[in-house]
Structures are given as C-alpha cells and as structure tokens.
Design an enzyme around this catalytic site. Sequence first.
Site, PDB file in Angstrom:
ATOM      1  N   SER A 150       0.854  -0.905   0.007  1.00 30.81           N
ATOM      2  CA  SER A 150      -0.109  -0.143  -0.029  1.00 30.81           C
ATOM      3  C   SER A 150       0.986   1.270   0.086  1.00 30.81           C
ATOM      4  O   SER A 150       2.176   0.972   0.312  1.00 30.81           O
ATOM      5  CB  SER A 150      -0.765   0.055   1.252  1.00 30.81           C
ATOM      6  OG  SER A 150      -1.329   1.347   1.412  1.00 30.81           O
ATOM      7  N   TYR A 173      -1.820  -1.305  10.228  1.00 30.11           N
ATOM      8  CA  TYR A 173      -1.724  -1.386   8.807  1.00 30.11           C
ATOM      9  C   TYR A 173      -0.118  -1.009   8.119  1.00 30.11           C
ATOM     10  O   TYR A 173       0.302  -1.674   7.367  1.00 30.11           O
ATOM     11  CB  TYR A 173      -2.710  -0.658   8.102  1.00 30.11           C
ATOM     12  CG  TYR A 173      -3.110  -0.743   6.629  1.00 30.11           C
ATOM     13  CD1 TYR A 173      -3.785  -1.926   6.160  1.00 30.11           C
ATOM     14  CD2 TYR A 173      -2.661   0.112   5.782  1.00 30.11           C
ATOM     15  CE1 TYR A 173      -3.786  -2.107   5.009  1.00 30.11           C
ATOM     16  CE2 TYR A 173      -3.048   0.193   4.416  1.00 30.11           C
ATOM     17  CZ  TYR A 173      -3.515  -1.070   3.946  1.00 30.11           C
ATOM     18  OH  TYR A 173      -3.905  -1.242   2.570  1.00 30.11           O
TER      19      TYR A 173
HETATM   20  N1  LIG Z   1      -9.119  -1.333  -0.711  1.00 33.44           N
HETATM   21  C1  LIG Z   1      -8.068  -0.453  -0.779  1.00 33.44           C
HETATM   22  O1  LIG Z   1      -8.104   0.740  -0.834  1.00 33.44           O
HETATM   23  C2  LIG Z   1      -6.504  -0.847  -0.684  1.00 33.44           C
HETATM   24  C3  LIG Z   1      -5.567   0.046  -0.863  1.00 33.44           C
HETATM   25  C4  LIG Z   1      -4.104  -0.388  -0.803  1.00 33.44           C
HETATM   26  C5  LIG Z   1      -4.043  -1.492  -0.551  1.00 33.44           C
HETATM   27  N2  LIG Z   1      -5.122  -2.557  -0.273  1.00 33.44           N
HETATM   28  C6  LIG Z   1      -4.544  -4.123   0.046  1.00 33.44           C
HETATM   29  O2  LIG Z   1      -5.319  -4.788  -1.064  1.00 33.44           O
HETATM   30  C7  LIG Z   1      -5.591  -6.103  -0.482  1.00 33.44           C
HETATM   31  C8  LIG Z   1      -6.970  -6.493  -1.000  1.00 33.44           C
HETATM   32  O3  LIG Z   1      -7.776  -5.334  -0.042  1.00 33.44           O
HETATM   33  P1  LIG Z   1      -9.321  -5.374  -0.513  1.00 33.44           P
HETATM   34  O4  LIG Z   1      -9.839  -4.077  -0.568  1.00 33.44           O
HETATM   35  O5  LIG Z   1      -9.757  -6.196  -1.794  1.00 33.44           O
HETATM   36  O6  LIG Z   1      -9.897  -6.263   0.659  1.00 33.44           O
HETATM   37  P2  LIG Z   1     -11.236  -6.811   0.847  1.00 33.44           P
HETATM   38  O7  LIG Z   1     -11.660  -6.906   2.256  1.00 33.44           O
HETATM   39  O8  LIG Z   1     -12.225  -6.464  -0.070  1.00 33.44           O
HETATM   40  O9  LIG Z   1     -10.989  -8.496   0.156  1.00 33.44           O
HETATM   41  C9  LIG Z   1     -10.167  -9.266   0.987  1.00 33.44           C
HETATM   42  C10 LIG Z   1     -10.361 -10.715   0.665  1.00 33.44           C
HETATM   43  O10 LIG Z   1      -9.303 -11.292   1.577  1.00 33.44           O
HETATM   44  C11 LIG Z   1     -10.346 -12.653   1.969  1.00 33.44           C
HETATM   45  N3  LIG Z   1      -9.522 -13.172   3.178  1.00 33.44           N
HETATM   46  C12 LIG Z   1      -9.595 -12.570   4.508  1.00 33.44           C
HETATM   47  N4  LIG Z   1      -9.054 -13.164   5.330  1.00 33.44           N
HETATM   48  C13 LIG Z   1      -8.364 -14.373   4.513  1.00 33.44           C
HETATM   49  C14 LIG Z   1      -7.550 -15.632   4.913  1.00 33.44           C
HETATM   50  N5  LIG Z   1      -7.236 -15.875   6.249  1.00 33.44           N
HETATM   51  N6  LIG Z   1      -7.320 -16.307   3.802  1.00 33.44           N
HETATM   52  C15 LIG Z   1      -7.737 -16.167   2.676  1.00 33.44           C
HETATM   53  N7  LIG Z   1      -8.395 -15.108   2.186  1.00 33.44           N
HETATM   54  C16 LIG Z   1      -8.937 -14.359   3.198  1.00 33.44           C
HETATM   55  C17 LIG Z   1     -11.700 -12.276   2.381  1.00 33.44           C
HETATM   56  O11 LIG Z   1     -12.677 -13.034   2.273  1.00 33.44           O
HETATM   57  C18 LIG Z   1     -11.773 -11.090   1.128  1.00 33.44           C
HETATM   58  O12 LIG Z   1     -12.585 -11.752   0.223  1.00 33.44           O
HETATM   59  C19 LIG Z   1      -5.118  -5.927   0.917  1.00 33.44           C
HETATM   60  O13 LIG Z   1      -3.835  -6.608   1.060  1.00 33.44           O
HETATM   61  C20 LIG Z   1      -5.221  -4.540   1.283  1.00 33.44           C
HETATM   62  O14 LIG Z   1      -4.529  -4.187   2.417  1.00 33.44           O
HETATM   63  C21 LIG Z   1      -6.314  -2.204  -0.447  1.00 33.44           C
END
Ligand SMILES: NC(=O)c1ccc[n+]([C@@H]2O[C@H](COP(=O)([O-])OP(=O)(O)OC[C@H]3O[C@@H](n4cnc5c(N)ncnc54)[C@H](O)[C@@H]3O)[C@@H](O)[C@H]2O)c1
Length: 262
Positions: A150, A173
């Site tokens: 991130s 985070y």
């Molecule tokens: N959304 C944002 O703005 C953003 C920005 C920068 C980085 N990120 C990163 O992107 C990645 C995805 O984020 P997102 O926003 O799509 O999250 P999200 O919550 O929409 O999706 C996360 C997924 O991970 C799965 N998950 C959770 N625990 C798990 C486990 N123990 N084993 C397997 N699967 C598991 C959940 O079921 C879910 O489908 C993360 O690493 C997040 O930190 C997100």
Amino acid sequence: MTFQSDLHDRRVVITGGAGLIGQGFVRAVVENGGRAILADIDEASGQRVKESLSAELRTDKIEFCRVDVTSRESIQRMMDSVLAKHGGVDALVNNAYPRNQHYGRKFEDVTYEDFCENVNLHLGGYFLMSQELSRVMVKQGHGTIVFVSSIYGFMAPRFEVYEGADFTSPVEYSAIKGALLSLTKYLASYLGQHGIRVNAISPGGVYNRQEESFVTQYCKRVVLGNRMAGADDLAGALVFLLSDASKYMTGQNLVVDGGWSI
Ligand SMILES: NC(=O)c1ccc[n+]([C@@H]2O[C@H](COP(=O)([O-])OP(=O)(O)OC[C@H]3O[C@@H](n4cnc5c(N)ncnc54)[C@H](O)[C@@H]3O)[C@@H](O)[C@H]2O)c1
C-alpha cells in the site's frame, strides 16, 4: 519490439480473490491469457465471484479453491488440489486481507494483543503462502510472487483525510505494509537464484462507497482525475509483473495511486 505481456495460460493463485481488489485481479489474469485460481477463505463469496466472472468472460479458466492463508495445513491442502489438477503453479498474488474483529481502532485504543494478532494474520499469512508456494516454484525452477502492499507501506497516513469519518488508518496497517516491502526485497534476493521473481504493488485508496467527507478530502491529493482508484486501475501493474514484460525486474515496488503519494 513488442512486449511479452500475454500470460500464456500461466497458473496464478490469487489470495483474497473474492474481495474488492482480488476480483479485479482475477479478471485481469484471465483477460490477459492466464488461469486464475481464486483462493479465498470465504467459500460462498468465492464461488459466487467465480461463477459470475466465468459467465461474463465466457471462460473456464477461473477456479475457486478455499484457503486460509494463516494456516499451513489449509495452504497445503489447497496446493495438493492445485498440483493434482494443474501440475504446478506459475505465480502467487498475495492479496488477502485478514484482520481480527477489533481491527481499525485508533492508535491509543489498540491493545498489544490486537496489534500482534493483526500483524500475525496479515504479514504472517503472506509469509506462509510465500514459503509454501515457493517450495513448488523452487522445484520447477521458475515462478513469480507479487505482494500487495500500500502507499502506507512507504509513507505516513495523511490523517487529515480521515477527519469527520468514522474510520482511520490503523497502526497495524503501516507496520504490516512496510514490512511487506522489506519481505519483497528479502525474498527477491533469496529466491532469485531459482528463477523466482518477487515484486510488490502499492495501491492508493480504492473506491468502495466510503463516507463522502473522506472521499472528497482524499481526492484533493489525487493528481490524476480527482478520483479514487478502481480495481481496474491496478490491473496493468499486475499483468506487467506477472508477465515476461518484467522478466528482468525483481525486488521492486510499483506505486499505483494516481500520484497521491508524490
Ligand atoms: N481497498 C483499498 O483501498 C486498498 C488500498 C491499498 C492496498 N489494499 C490492499 O489490497 C489487498 C486487498 O484488499 P481489498 O480492499 O480487496 O480487501 P477486501 O476485504 O475487499 O478483500 C479481502 C479478501 O481477503 C479474504 N480473506 C480474509 N482473510 C483471509 C484468509 N485468512 N485467508 C484467505 N483469504 C482471506 C476475504 O474473504 C476477502 O475476500 C489487501 O492487502 C489490502 O491491504 C487495499
């Protein structure tokens, strides 16, 4: 010179594939010639996403595999099934977002136990997935790993964008995402001799119907287009890192944030 960005039927495991960003990654892999193994702890969502994307893209190149990235046994079970079906794995996208029920508190309210648990789940889960899948990649003599970090992995949160919102950017985070960038370099260096490349993507904020005040304040800092990212904005960076177009790149971090962090 043309760039080799086609994924040539590559078998790509995408953890958290049922989530906001993961769905976009599954789509990007398949639309660019790869096979997506949508690996998620949430079986109902995983199956639903698999079915709707398969129908929309008219493809049989998406499959769902349940996995808990924080359990070695669960990862090994998933890999047994992937290897039985596909005979190998070409890439791992560490994208899951595990967190406990207290995750998201303000700094002064985070307990030591919650801090440790959230770091263990997320950073520890990415470690575990990488360790298990790289065993297969070492035997094959090739593989690609992408960590989803991130902008908060390399810069401090701008707390003013959270003013008036009922959420913040938690301390865990930053600790996790910063550590993932170090892990990217560590593994790139350690696994390079086996033909395994390890890189990271650092997205900026992705739009997910957040509170309006947050979106407005966040967007003031975006250079490109005065908007938050969509999952599709991250697709090009992922396909590039998974493909031969980046074959001489390892240990790097691609920032995809519309210029927010500059
Ligand atoms: N959304 C944002 O703005 C953003 C920005 C920068 C980085 N990120 C990163 O992107 C990645 C995805 O984020 P997102 O926003 O799509 O999250 P999200 O919550 O929409 O999706 C996360 C997924 O991970 C799965 N998950 C959770 N625990 C798990 C486990 N123990 N084993 C397997 N699967 C598991 C959940 O079921 C879910 O489908 C993360 O690493 C997040 O930190 C997100």
